[in-house]
Motif scaffolding. Structure first.
Motif, mmCIF file in Angstrom:
data_model
loop_
_atom_site.group_PDB
_atom_site.id
_atom_site.type_symbol
_atom_site.label_atom_id
_atom_site.label_comp_id
_atom_site.label_asym_id
_atom_site.label_seq_id
_atom_site.Cartn_x
_atom_site.Cartn_y
_atom_site.Cartn_z
ATOM 1 N N VAL A 269 -47.772 18.271 -15.138
ATOM 2 C CA VAL A 269 -46.748 17.867 -14.178
ATOM 3 C C VAL A 269 -47.191 18.023 -12.729
ATOM 4 O O VAL A 269 -46.618 17.395 -11.835
ATOM 5 C CB VAL A 269 -45.436 18.657 -14.395
ATOM 6 C CG1 VAL A 269 -44.911 18.430 -15.782
ATOM 7 C CG2 VAL A 269 -45.626 20.136 -14.115
ATOM 8 N N LYS A 270 -48.210 18.843 -12.471
ATOM 9 C CA LYS A 270 -48.690 18.987 -11.088
ATOM 10 C C LYS A 270 -49.135 17.659 -10.494
ATOM 11 O O LYS A 270 -48.732 17.301 -9.388
ATOM 12 C CB LYS A 270 -49.831 20.004 -11.030
ATOM 13 C CG LYS A 270 -49.384 21.454 -11.011
ATOM 14 C CD LYS A 270 -50.595 22.382 -10.920
ATOM 15 C CE LYS A 270 -50.152 23.847 -10.934
ATOM 16 N NZ LYS A 270 -51.334 24.761 -10.893
ATOM 17 N N PRO A 271 -49.973 16.899 -11.208
ATOM 18 C CA PRO A 271 -50.375 15.595 -10.647
ATOM 19 C C PRO A 271 -49.187 14.656 -10.414
ATOM 20 O O PRO A 271 -49.183 13.884 -9.452
ATOM 21 C CB PRO A 271 -51.323 15.040 -11.712
ATOM 22 C CG PRO A 271 -51.828 16.246 -12.437
ATOM 23 C CD PRO A 271 -50.688 17.196 -12.456
ATOM 24 N N LEU A 272 -48.183 14.724 -11.288
ATOM 25 C CA LEU A 272 -47.013 13.874 -11.102
ATOM 26 C C LEU A 272 -46.246 14.273 -9.849
ATOM 27 O O LEU A 272 -45.773 13.413 -9.091
ATOM 28 C CB LEU A 272 -46.100 13.964 -12.328
ATOM 29 C CG LEU A 272 -46.660 13.414 -13.641
ATOM 30 C CD1 LEU A 272 -45.713 13.739 -14.798
ATOM 31 C CD2 LEU A 272 -46.865 11.908 -13.530
ATOM 32 N N GLY A 273 -46.113 15.581 -9.618
ATOM 33 C CA GLY A 273 -45.433 16.043 -8.415
ATOM 34 C C GLY A 273 -46.167 15.637 -7.157
ATOM 35 O O GLY A 273 -45.550 15.264 -6.153
ATOM 36 N N ILE A 274 -47.468 15.681 -7.192
ATOM 37 C CA ILE A 274 -48.268 15.285 -6.033
ATOM 38 C C ILE A 274 -48.116 13.790 -5.762
ATOM 39 O O ILE A 274 -47.971 13.354 -4.616
ATOM 40 C CB ILE A 274 -49.750 15.652 -6.268
ATOM 41 C CG1 ILE A 274 -49.903 17.182 -6.311
ATOM 42 C CG2 ILE A 274 -50.633 15.062 -5.175
ATOM 43 C CD1 ILE A 274 -51.287 17.649 -6.703
ATOM 44 N N LYS A 275 -48.117 12.991 -6.827
ATOM 45 C CA LYS A 275 -47.937 11.537 -6.660
ATOM 46 C C LYS A 275 -46.564 11.221 -6.088
ATOM 47 O O LYS A 275 -46.425 10.344 -5.230
ATOM 48 C CB LYS A 275 -48.125 10.832 -8.002
ATOM 49 C CG LYS A 275 -49.552 10.814 -8.504
ATOM 50 C CD LYS A 275 -49.638 10.138 -9.866
ATOM 51 C CE LYS A 275 -51.063 10.168 -10.414
ATOM 52 N NZ LYS A 275 -51.147 9.543 -11.763
ATOM 53 N N ALA A 414 -48.636 19.799 -1.920
ATOM 54 C CA ALA A 414 -50.066 19.685 -1.661
ATOM 55 C C ALA A 414 -50.789 21.001 -1.942
ATOM 56 O O ALA A 414 -51.935 21.018 -2.391
ATOM 57 C CB ALA A 414 -50.291 19.265 -0.204
ATOM 58 N N ASN A 415 -50.106 22.140 -1.693
ATOM 59 C CA ASN A 415 -50.713 23.449 -1.923
ATOM 60 C C ASN A 415 -50.321 24.048 -3.270
ATOM 61 O O ASN A 415 -50.490 25.243 -3.505
ATOM 62 C CB ASN A 415 -50.288 24.426 -0.815
ATOM 63 C CG ASN A 415 -50.831 24.010 0.541
ATOM 64 O OD1 ASN A 415 -51.963 23.561 0.631
ATOM 65 N ND2 ASN A 415 -50.037 24.144 1.580
ATOM 66 N N TRP A 416 -49.731 23.235 -4.112
ATOM 67 C CA TRP A 416 -49.193 23.692 -5.401
ATOM 68 C C TRP A 416 -50.237 24.484 -6.196
ATOM 69 O O TRP A 416 -51.265 23.980 -6.622
ATOM 70 C CB TRP A 416 -48.782 22.472 -6.203
ATOM 71 C CG TRP A 416 -47.626 22.702 -7.107
ATOM 72 C CD1 TRP A 416 -47.245 23.865 -7.679
ATOM 73 C CD2 TRP A 416 -46.687 21.721 -7.541
ATOM 74 N NE1 TRP A 416 -46.135 23.688 -8.435
ATOM 75 C CE2 TRP A 416 -45.769 22.374 -8.367
ATOM 76 C CE3 TRP A 416 -46.533 20.362 -7.312
ATOM 77 C CZ2 TRP A 416 -44.713 21.722 -8.984
ATOM 78 C CZ3 TRP A 416 -45.492 19.701 -7.911
ATOM 79 C CH2 TRP A 416 -44.587 20.372 -8.730
ATOM 80 N N GLY A 417 -49.967 25.766 -6.397
ATOM 81 C CA GLY A 417 -50.840 26.579 -7.248
ATOM 82 C C GLY A 417 -52.151 26.971 -6.615
ATOM 83 O O GLY A 417 -52.980 27.589 -7.267
ATOM 84 N N SER A 418 -52.368 26.647 -5.298
ATOM 85 C CA SER A 418 -53.663 26.925 -4.699
ATOM 86 C C SER A 418 -53.753 28.320 -4.113
ATOM 87 O O SER A 418 -54.841 28.804 -3.854
ATOM 88 C CB SER A 418 -53.950 25.893 -3.602
ATOM 89 O OG SER A 418 -52.963 25.984 -2.582
ATOM 90 N N GLU A 419 -52.631 28.971 -3.870
ATOM 91 C CA GLU A 419 -52.635 30.303 -3.289
ATOM 92 C C GLU A 419 -51.871 31.263 -4.184
ATOM 93 O O GLU A 419 -50.824 30.921 -4.720
ATOM 94 C CB GLU A 419 -51.992 30.280 -1.894
ATOM 95 C CG GLU A 419 -52.731 29.422 -0.864
ATOM 96 C CD GLU A 419 -54.070 30.039 -0.480
ATOM 97 O OE1 GLU A 419 -54.240 31.257 -0.692
ATOM 98 O OE2 GLU A 419 -54.939 29.303 0.018
ATOM 99 N N PRO A 420 -52.337 32.509 -4.300
ATOM 100 C CA PRO A 420 -51.575 33.481 -5.072
ATOM 101 C C PRO A 420 -50.394 33.997 -4.262
ATOM 102 O O PRO A 420 -50.457 34.069 -3.044
ATOM 103 C CB PRO A 420 -52.606 34.588 -5.338
ATOM 104 C CG PRO A 420 -53.562 34.501 -4.185
ATOM 105 C CD PRO A 420 -53.625 33.037 -3.825
ATOM 106 N N LEU A 421 -49.324 34.342 -4.938
ATOM 107 C CA LEU A 421 -48.136 34.889 -4.287
ATOM 108 C C LEU A 421 -47.755 36.154 -5.039
ATOM 109 O O LEU A 421 -47.490 36.122 -6.232
ATOM 110 C CB LEU A 421 -46.971 33.887 -4.340
ATOM 111 C CG LEU A 421 -45.696 34.299 -3.603
ATOM 112 C CD1 LEU A 421 -45.950 34.421 -2.119
ATOM 113 C CD2 LEU A 421 -44.592 33.283 -3.864
#
Length: 439
Positions: A269-275, A414-421
């Motif tokens: 679903v990440k690619p779908l959200g980005i699109k 765009a930053n989905w999942g790229s940084e830890p929280l």
């Protein structure tokens, strides 16, 4: 008395007294161009409540199942003239009902008909003016009426009316299968014809919405609702195996961008959200909603002609059923090698029982029951946000959320999942939770 007898002779010239006391009448009653033989036996006081009605076999056949109504009217009619008028009215309505194939409810108890004969005569006249072909149902008390109408696309719709005691001075209660309220303009001079006209106008205003929903139902695999009603504004559409999109369509603006929520594993679903974030500017209200979804998401939805529904459905990995309380599995393990689906409530209860699980806001983190990967999460049932363990994009909800603007959607995705929280990878649901609670 003489006036009543004269009126009886004038209205029913084929019904004549058979003795001087006028306690026996025999002859014919005419309705809808047909004559039916009957005989009426009156007591010495001529009161209808103690009278007997003897019918020919033709009349018995037509009134079969409605004898309680006839008996009730006989009990409440003040004289023979009033009873004959009501019998003629009932006979005419039953004939029309039988001719049009309309269902008339046969109550187990004698219905209480307290309205005067003029009420029923007026009602029959209104139905006749509207057209008997529009009548679908009428109950034994003539207090509930169902009418039908077709919209411009040929879809049939029902209008249920509950007539009140003071009808037509008082507006009837209206029940329709609409996604929006159906306000009725009513005056004491209004009738079934006027309310049916308003019904037709409302159907026309919702035509575009139903066209949009019908196209989705016909050309995609709709997982939920399984049998959508005309008032349903949401559709959960299959995109692939255990991947779907839930949309909420605005009935007043059906071709505008709907609320969207992706359900599935992160890596899908990440690619779908980005699109969606990248292509929102391509949305064209002049095109159909389904075509816009295809263009924006850059996908073709699975077609009914080429695939089976079983290709998109898997049982819950905890309760081993597909439907649980009318809900289908909407949680998917993020592990690409696993991808096991679960019901939200099943997964939530499972994770809550594990000592290793952690909860942050409305999200539960723990191990997948199948692969033990630390990525399975579940929304708590009371949450307003979509019940999804995977990243979701709810465009309309984002605009409504305090301190959260639509413009913030693009950098978040765009930053989905790229940084830890807080020491762990984040997904958009967690970001939304943090944004709403701490901003």
């Amino acid at each position: 008395m003489a006036g009543t007898e004269a009126s009886l002779l004038r209205q029913f010239p084929l019904l004549l007294p058979q003795n001087r006391a006028k306690t026996v009448y025999e002859g014919f009653i005419s309705a809808q161009g047909r004559d039916f033989h009957l005989r009426i036996l009156l007591p010495e006081d001529l009161q209808m409540k103690n009278a007997r009605l003897l019918c020919s076999w033709q009349l018995k056949t037509i009134l079969n199942g409605y004898h309680q109504i006839v008996q009730q009217r006989m009990q409440h009619s003040p004289d023979l003239m009033s009873f004959m008028m009501e019998l003629k009215m009932i006979l005419a309505m039953v004939q029309e009902i039988l001719k049009k194939g309309v269902a008339l409810k046969n109550s187990q108890e004698i219905p209480v008909l307290t309205s005067p004969p003029q009420f029923y005569s007026s009602l029959i006249e209104e139905i006749g003016t509207l057209g008997w072909d529009k009548l679908v149902y009428v109950d034994s008390c003539f207090s509930t009426i169902k009418l039908k109408a077709e919209d411009a696309s040929g879809r049939e719709h029902l209008l249920t009316l509950k007539l009140k005691a003071k009808y037509p001075a008082e507006s009837p209660d209206c029940f329709v299968d609409f996604p929006v309220p159906f306000p009725v303009s009513w005056t004491p001079q209004s009738s079934l014809v006027s309310i049916h006209s308003q019904f037709l106008a409302a159907l026309e205003s919702l035509k575009a919405f139903w066209d949009v929903m019908d196209e989705i139902d016909e050309k995609t695999w709709v997982l939920e609702p399984e049998k959508p009603t005309r008032s349903a504004t949401a559709r959960r559409i299959a995109i692939g195996n255990n991947v779907s999109i839930n949309i909420e369509v605005d009935p007043k603006h059906p071709t505008m961008l709907p609320e969207c929520c992706f359900l599935g594993a992160d890596h899908v679903v990440k690619p779908l959200g980005i699109k969606l974030s990248r292509n929102i500017h391509l949305w064209d209200p002049e095109n159909s909603l389904l075509q816009n979804l295809k263009d924006v998401l850059e996908i073709d939805f699975p077609a009914r002609a080429t695939l089976e529904k079983s290709d998109f459905t898997m049982d819950c990995g905890i309760c081993y059923s597909y439907q649980l309380g009318g809900v289908i599995p909407d949680q998917v393990c993020d592990n690409p090698q696993c991808g096991q689906p679960f019901h939200q409530i099943c997964l939530y209860e499972w994770l809550r029982g594990l000592l290793t699980s952690r909860q942050s806001c409305n999200i539960m983190f723990g191990e997948c029951p199948y692969c033990s990967k630390l990525s399975a999460v579940a929304w708590e049932s009371s949450s307003r946000w979509p019940k999804s363990s995977s990243p979701c994009t709810c465009v309309e909800d984002l605009e409504e959320a305090p301190g959260f603007k639509l413009a913030q959607l693009r950098p978040l995705v765009a930053n989905w999942g790229s940084e830890p929280l807080d020491g762990r990878p984040f997904s958009l649901p967690l970001l939304l939770c943090v944004t709403l609670n701490f901003k």
